[in-house]
Design a protein around this motif. Structure first.
Motif, PDB file in Angstrom:
ATOM      1  N   LEU A  43      43.107  39.085  44.459  1.00 30.14           N
ATOM      2  CA  LEU A  43      41.705  39.074  44.070  1.00 30.14           C
ATOM      3  C   LEU A  43      41.623  39.398  42.592  1.00 30.14           C
ATOM      4  CD1 LEU A  43      38.637  39.025  44.690  1.00 30.14           C
ATOM      5  CD2 LEU A  43      38.825  41.479  45.190  1.00 30.14           C
ATOM      6  N   ARG A  45      39.437  39.965  39.113  1.00 26.20           N
ATOM      7  CA  ARG A  45      38.117  40.452  38.723  1.00 26.20           C
ATOM      8  C   ARG A  45      37.788  39.900  37.336  1.00 26.20           C
ATOM      9  NH1 ARG A  45      36.344  44.687  41.770  1.00 26.20           N
ATOM     10  NH2 ARG A  45      34.370  44.028  40.834  1.00 26.20           N
ATOM     11  N   THR A  65      32.685  36.239  39.047  1.00 25.71           N
ATOM     12  CA  THR A  65      33.270  37.539  38.745  1.00 25.71           C
ATOM     13  C   THR A  65      34.477  37.854  39.624  1.00 25.71           C
ATOM     14  OG1 THR A  65      31.717  38.613  40.263  1.00 25.71           O
ATOM     15  CG2 THR A  65      31.084  38.480  37.940  1.00 25.71           C
ATOM     16  N   ARG A  66      34.698  37.068  40.664  1.00 19.97           N
ATOM     17  CA  ARG A  66      35.844  37.283  41.549  1.00 19.97           C
ATOM     18  C   ARG A  66      36.532  35.953  41.812  1.00 19.97           C
ATOM     19  NH1 ARG A  66      31.639  40.291  43.665  1.00 19.97           N
ATOM     20  NH2 ARG A  66      31.995  42.567  43.771  1.00 19.97           N
TER      21      ARG A  66
END
Length: 221
Positions: A43, A45, A65-66
Motif C-alpha cells: 500500500l 501513500r 492518495t493510496r
C-alpha cells in the motif's frame, strides 16, 4: 511540529530495533539462512502535490492518495556474524490507483462526474541490509539506490509517451518470522525519495516526490 513529524517517522525504525532485540533474545536456532525471496502486497501513500495537479489542470484533491501494488525481492547473506548479518539483494515494487471525483455544475448546481486521475509508480533498486536475529526470525534495516518511474495522468487525456525513469533512494526496515522450515510471514515499512523528472514535448515533468509504502506477505528460503 517539525520535531513531532520527525519523531513519528522514526517510530517504525525504533520498532525494528525492538523486534531485533526480542528475536535475538528468544531464538536459539542457527544463523540466518543464505538467501530469501519475498513476495508482498503493498500500500503506497501518495501525496496530493499541487505542482502535479496544476500540470493536469485539476485540483490537488483529485489526485489519488493510496495505491495498491506488489513488491518482490531476493536477498543473499554472505557475511554472518554472531548477532549481525550483512545482506545484498534487490527489490522491484509497483503500485497505483485511480480516483474519480464529482464536481458541481455551475449552471444547474448538480453533482456530475469529474476527471479520473491515475497515479502509477514502479521502482527497481539493489539493496544493502543489516539483519538482526537467527534463522527462525529476524528483523532488518535496509537501503538502496536505483531507478523509479512515477506518473499521474487524466484518463481523458492520456500521456502521449512513456515517462522516463529517474533516480530513487529507498530506505526502511521490516521483519520475517519462519513458522515453517521454508516459508515465513514478512512485513516492511519503506520510504521512497524520487528525483524530479524534466518535462518533454510529450510527457509533463514531475516534481521531487517522497512517500511511504507499507507491505506484508510471505518469504521463502
Amino acid at each position: 511540529m517539525q520535531f513531532s513529524r520527525t519523531a513519528l517517522s522514526l517510530c517504525p525504525i525504533v520498532l525494528m530495533f525492538g523486534l531485533a532485540t526480542e528475536v535475538k533474545a528468544q531464538v536459539t536456532a542457527g544463523p540466518i539462512s543464505r538467501f530469501v525471496v519475498d513476495a508482498r502486497g503493498s500500500l503506497a501513500r501518495f501525496k496530493q502535490d499541487s505542482a502535479v495537479s496544476q500540470g493536469l489542470g485539476v485540483d490537488a484533491s483529485t489526485l489519488p492518495t493510496r495505491g495498491l501494488g506488489i513488491t518482490v525481492g531476493a536477498h543473499l547473506y554472505p557475511l554472518r556474524l554472531r548477532w549481525l548479518t550483512f545482506g545484498v539483494g534487490a527489490e522491484y515494487a509497483r503500485a497505483g490507483d485511480s480516483k474519480t471525483t464529482t464536481i458541481t455544475d455551475k449552471e444547474t448546481g448538480e453533482e456530475i462526474e469529474g476527471p479520473t486521475i491515475t497515479t502509477r509508480f514502479t521502482s527497481f533498486a539493489p539493496q544493502l541490509s543489516f539483519n538482526f536475529g537467527r534463522d527462525e526470525g529476524w528483523s532488518y534495516l535496509s537501503a538502496g539506490i536505483g531507478r523509479a518511474r512515477i506518473t499521474s495522468e487524466n484518463e481523458a487525456q492520456p500521456l502521449a509517451d512513456t515517462a522516463d525513469s529517474t533516480q530513487v533512494i529507498n530506505y526502511g526496515g521490516g521483519a520475517r518470522w519462519f513458522n515453517s522450515p521454508r516459508m515465513a510471514f514478512t512485513f516492511d515499512v519503506r520510504w521512497y525519495a524520487i528525483s524530479p523528472r524534466d518535462a518533454t514535448t510529450t510527457v509533463p515533468g514531475y516534481p521531487r516526490a517522497k512517500f511511504m509504502v507499507l507491505s506484508a506477505g510471505v518469504a521463502f528460503r
